[in-house]
Design a protein around this motif. Structure first.
Motif, PDB file in Angstrom:
ATOM      1  N   ILE A  27       9.150  -5.781  -8.477  1.00  0.00           N
ATOM      2  CA  ILE A  27       9.493  -5.484  -7.087  1.00  0.00           C
ATOM      3  C   ILE A  27       8.903  -4.133  -6.679  1.00  0.00           C
ATOM      4  CG2 ILE A  27      11.390  -5.023  -5.486  1.00  0.00           C
ATOM      5  CD1 ILE A  27      13.105  -6.937  -7.068  1.00  0.00           C
ATOM      6  N   THR A  28       9.050  -3.153  -7.568  1.00  0.00           N
ATOM      7  CA  THR A  28       8.490  -1.827  -7.302  1.00  0.00           C
ATOM      8  C   THR A  28       6.973  -1.889  -7.208  1.00  0.00           C
ATOM      9  OG1 THR A  28      10.328  -0.838  -8.525  1.00  0.00           O
ATOM     10  CG2 THR A  28       8.427   0.570  -8.087  1.00  0.00           C
ATOM     11  N   LEU A  29       6.354  -2.671  -8.103  1.00  0.00           N
ATOM     12  CA  LEU A  29       4.893  -2.798  -8.093  1.00  0.00           C
ATOM     13  C   LEU A  29       4.416  -3.425  -6.797  1.00  0.00           C
ATOM     14  CD1 LEU A  29       2.206  -2.551  -9.584  1.00  0.00           C
ATOM     15  CD2 LEU A  29       2.636  -4.822 -10.569  1.00  0.00           C
ATOM     16  N   ASN A  30       5.103  -4.477  -6.352  1.00  0.00           N
ATOM     17  CA  ASN A  30       4.730  -5.146  -5.106  1.00  0.00           C
ATOM     18  C   ASN A  30       4.853  -4.201  -3.915  1.00  0.00           C
ATOM     19  OD1 ASN A  30       4.298  -7.599  -3.324  1.00  0.00           O
ATOM     20  ND2 ASN A  30       6.350  -7.008  -2.677  1.00  0.00           N
ATOM     21  N   THR A  31       5.941  -3.466  -3.860  1.00  0.00           N
ATOM     22  CA  THR A  31       6.157  -2.513  -2.767  1.00  0.00           C
ATOM     23  C   THR A  31       5.125  -1.396  -2.804  1.00  0.00           C
ATOM     24  OG1 THR A  31       8.530  -2.980  -2.872  1.00  0.00           O
ATOM     25  CG2 THR A  31       7.853  -1.021  -1.654  1.00  0.00           C
ATOM     26  N   PHE A  32       4.770  -0.979  -4.022  1.00  0.00           N
ATOM     27  CA  PHE A  32       3.812   0.111  -4.188  1.00  0.00           C
ATOM     28  C   PHE A  32       2.413  -0.291  -3.711  1.00  0.00           C
ATOM     29  CE2 PHE A  32       0.586   2.250  -6.768  1.00  0.00           C
ATOM     30  CZ  PHE A  32       0.874   3.581  -6.496  1.00  0.00           C
ATOM     31  N   LEU A  33       2.005  -1.519  -4.035  1.00  0.00           N
ATOM     32  CA  LEU A  33       0.648  -1.956  -3.728  1.00  0.00           C
ATOM     33  C   LEU A  33       0.446  -2.342  -2.268  1.00  0.00           C
ATOM     34  CD1 LEU A  33      -0.134  -4.182  -6.860  1.00  0.00           C
ATOM     35  CD2 LEU A  33      -0.939  -1.865  -6.394  1.00  0.00           C
ATOM     36  N   ALA A  34       1.534  -2.713  -1.582  1.00  0.00           N
ATOM     37  CA  ALA A  34       1.432  -3.264  -0.228  1.00  0.00           C
ATOM     38  C   ALA A  34       0.576  -2.443   0.736  1.00  0.00           C
ATOM     39  CB  ALA A  34       2.831  -3.485   0.348  1.00  0.00           C
ATOM     40  N   PRO A  35       0.801  -1.131   0.877  1.00  0.00           N
ATOM     41  CA  PRO A  35       0.033  -0.395   1.893  1.00  0.00           C
ATOM     42  C   PRO A  35      -1.403  -0.096   1.497  1.00  0.00           C
ATOM     43  CG  PRO A  35       1.412   1.128   0.699  1.00  0.00           C
ATOM     44  CD  PRO A  35       1.762  -0.249   0.196  1.00  0.00           C
ATOM     45  N   PHE A  36      -1.721  -0.234   0.211  1.00  0.00           N
ATOM     46  CA  PHE A  36      -3.040   0.185  -0.262  1.00  0.00           C
ATOM     47  C   PHE A  36      -4.090  -0.918  -0.164  1.00  0.00           C
ATOM     48  CE2 PHE A  36       0.000   2.923  -2.490  1.00  0.00           C
ATOM     49  CZ  PHE A  36      -0.453   4.155  -2.056  1.00  0.00           C
ATOM     50  N   LEU A  56      -2.679   7.235   7.371  1.00  0.00           N
ATOM     51  CA  LEU A  56      -1.552   7.239   8.299  1.00  0.00           C
ATOM     52  C   LEU A  56      -1.068   5.817   8.576  1.00  0.00           C
ATOM     53  CD1 LEU A  56      -2.401   9.984  10.949  1.00  0.00           C
ATOM     54  CD2 LEU A  56      -0.879  10.113   8.984  1.00  0.00           C
ATOM     55  N   GLY A  57      -1.999   4.861   8.579  1.00  0.00           N
ATOM     56  CA  GLY A  57      -1.612   3.470   8.738  1.00  0.00           C
ATOM     57  C   GLY A  57      -0.740   2.989   7.587  1.00  0.00           C
ATOM     58  N   GLY A  58      -1.051   3.478   6.377  1.00  0.00           N
ATOM     59  CA  GLY A  58      -0.217   3.145   5.224  1.00  0.00           C
ATOM     60  C   GLY A  58       1.194   3.677   5.380  1.00  0.00           C
ATOM     61  N   PHE A  59       1.307   4.921   5.847  1.00  0.00           N
ATOM     62  CA  PHE A  59       2.639   5.480   6.131  1.00  0.00           C
ATOM     63  C   PHE A  59       3.382   4.632   7.155  1.00  0.00           C
ATOM     64  CE2 PHE A  59       1.090   9.658   4.489  1.00  0.00           C
ATOM     65  CZ  PHE A  59       2.170   9.953   3.668  1.00  0.00           C
ATOM     66  N   LEU A  60       2.685   4.300   8.236  1.00  0.00           N
ATOM     67  CA  LEU A  60       3.312   3.551   9.325  1.00  0.00           C
ATOM     68  C   LEU A  60       3.742   2.163   8.862  1.00  0.00           C
ATOM     69  CD1 LEU A  60       4.113   3.513  12.284  1.00  0.00           C
ATOM     70  CD2 LEU A  60       1.776   2.837  12.863  1.00  0.00           C
ATOM     71  N   MET A  61       2.882   1.510   8.073  1.00  0.00           N
ATOM     72  CA  MET A  61       3.217   0.183   7.579  1.00  0.00           C
ATOM     73  C   MET A  61       4.437   0.220   6.667  1.00  0.00           C
ATOM     74  SD  MET A  61       0.947  -2.419   5.251  1.00  0.00           S
ATOM     75  CE  MET A  61       1.707  -3.869   4.510  1.00  0.00           C
ATOM     76  N   GLN A  62       4.487   1.211   5.778  1.00  0.00           N
ATOM     77  CA  GLN A  62       5.602   1.288   4.848  1.00  0.00           C
ATOM     78  C   GLN A  62       6.926   1.574   5.561  1.00  0.00           C
ATOM     79  OE1 GLN A  62       4.968  -0.335   2.339  1.00  0.00           O
ATOM     80  NE2 GLN A  62       5.283   1.058   0.660  1.00  0.00           N
ATOM     81  N   MET A  63       6.912   2.482   6.509  1.00  0.00           N
ATOM     82  CA  MET A  63       8.143   2.805   7.223  1.00  0.00           C
ATOM     83  C   MET A  63       8.627   1.615   8.055  1.00  0.00           C
ATOM     84  SD  MET A  63       8.893   5.801   6.215  1.00  0.00           S
ATOM     85  CE  MET A  63      10.055   6.525   7.365  1.00  0.00           C
ATOM     86  N   TYR A 108      13.056   2.393  -2.112  1.00  0.00           N
ATOM     87  CA  TYR A 108      12.113   1.362  -2.541  1.00  0.00           C
ATOM     88  C   TYR A 108      10.663   1.813  -2.362  1.00  0.00           C
ATOM     89  CZ  TYR A 108      14.722  -2.961  -3.545  1.00  0.00           C
ATOM     90  OH  TYR A 108      15.488  -3.930  -4.119  1.00  0.00           O
ATOM     91  N   VAL A 109      10.360   2.377  -1.197  1.00  0.00           N
ATOM     92  CA  VAL A 109       8.967   2.700  -0.863  1.00  0.00           C
ATOM     93  C   VAL A 109       8.596   4.130  -1.232  1.00  0.00           C
ATOM     94  CG1 VAL A 109       8.948   1.023   1.006  1.00  0.00           C
ATOM     95  CG2 VAL A 109       9.544   3.392   1.510  1.00  0.00           C
ATOM     96  N   LEU A 173       4.495  -6.419  14.172  1.00  0.00           N
ATOM     97  CA  LEU A 173       4.614  -4.968  14.049  1.00  0.00           C
ATOM     98  C   LEU A 173       3.621  -4.337  13.080  1.00  0.00           C
ATOM     99  CD1 LEU A 173       8.499  -4.533  13.985  1.00  0.00           C
ATOM    100  CD2 LEU A 173       6.950  -4.194  15.909  1.00  0.00           C
ATOM    101  N   SER A 174       3.136  -5.089  12.097  1.00  0.00           N
ATOM    102  CA  SER A 174       2.312  -4.462  11.059  1.00  0.00           C
ATOM    103  C   SER A 174       0.900  -5.021  10.940  1.00  0.00           C
ATOM    104  CB  SER A 174       3.004  -4.605   9.689  1.00  0.00           C
ATOM    105  OG  SER A 174       4.264  -3.999   9.696  1.00  0.00           O
TER     106      SER A 174
END
Length: 247
Positions: A27-36, A56-63, A108-109, A173-174
């Motif tokens: 779960i952590t790995l999936n959340t970690f890889l998502a914005p990259f 900045l898009g990675g920040f915005l997507m994660q939040m 999580y993120v 939204l994303s």
């Protein structure tokens, strides 16, 4: 805040994030890889010219996505574990329960946010006022998306139904908005459609702080007003319409 309320907040974090991250590392790995994934693709396609916008898009997507994913966790605990029924009969208020669950989504993120922060320190040069503006935008988007998550969690009757809502909102939204690149890359008339999503206004404000796009004072004021207005409206609706106790 009283110690008992702090303990209630920490209990939500422990149940919803720490436990899952410890016992299910995927779960952590999936959340970690998502914005990259998109960050790397956009960076390669633009040959590095959009690296700052992508960060900045990675920040915005994660939040945004972390706030939306809250609805899935709330529905899971409410329907499958009947946790909300237990919380309702306890001294814990709806506000404390929801704040704790929202905080757990940030936990999580946190790993990916730290990596994005490191990249930002390397590639992005911004003023102190710019930093405050960027943080304010990200906080508003998190508040906006968590308000959506709260409402959906109170309406959805099953975790499968909540996944459907989550997929639609994630797209709106994303995915569709110009999160990782300037809106000028979207041709007319599709560019106008992007403004349906509040994320577009957030992305413009973020990108303007690092010089990726230029906003006039009037346009910046409109973006701030739209983003703040939608956030406040959704928060009010969430507070008034979210069902805490089943009738």
């Amino acid at each position: 805040m009283k110690r008992s309320k702090i303990n209630q907040l920490l209990a939500s974090v422990l149940v919803n994030s720490i436990y899952a991250m410890k016992n299910y590392p995927v779960i952590t790995l999936n959340t970690f890889l998502a914005p990259f994934s998109l960050l790397i693709v956009i960076d390669l396609i633009s040959r590095g010219s959009l690296i700052t916008a992508s960060i900045l898009g990675g920040f915005l997507m994660q939040m945004t996505s972390s706030g939306l994913s809250l609805q899935g966790d709330l529905v899971h605990f409410k329907v499958d574990f009947k946790l909300q029924d237990m919380v309702v009969t306890s001294p814990t208020s709806a506000l404390i329960y929801y704040l704790g669950m929202a905080l757990s989504e940030l936990i999580y993120v946190l790993p990916s946010l730290l990596v994005l922060l490191l990249l930002a320190l390397i590639y992005i040069k911004v003023t102190f006022i710019g930093i405050i503006s960027i943080i304010s935008v990200l906080v508003m988007m998190f508040a906006l998306s968590t308000s959506m998550g709260f409402m959906i969690s109170s309406w959805a009757s099953d975790i499968t139904e909540s996944w459907g809502f989550s997929g639609i909102l994630s797209t709106v939204l994303s995915t569709l908005p110009p999160v990782y690149y300037p809106i000028s890359y979207i041709p007319y008339p599709f560019r106008l459609m992007a403004y349906i999503s509040p994320t577009t206004y957030a992305a413009e404000l973020l990108q303007s702080q690092i010089g990726v796009i230029r906003l006039s004072g009037a346009m910046a004021a409109i973006d701030w007003a739209v983003l703040a207005g939608i956030t406040i409206i959704l928060a009010i609706i969430s507070i008034k319409r979210t069902r805490w106790r089943d009738s």
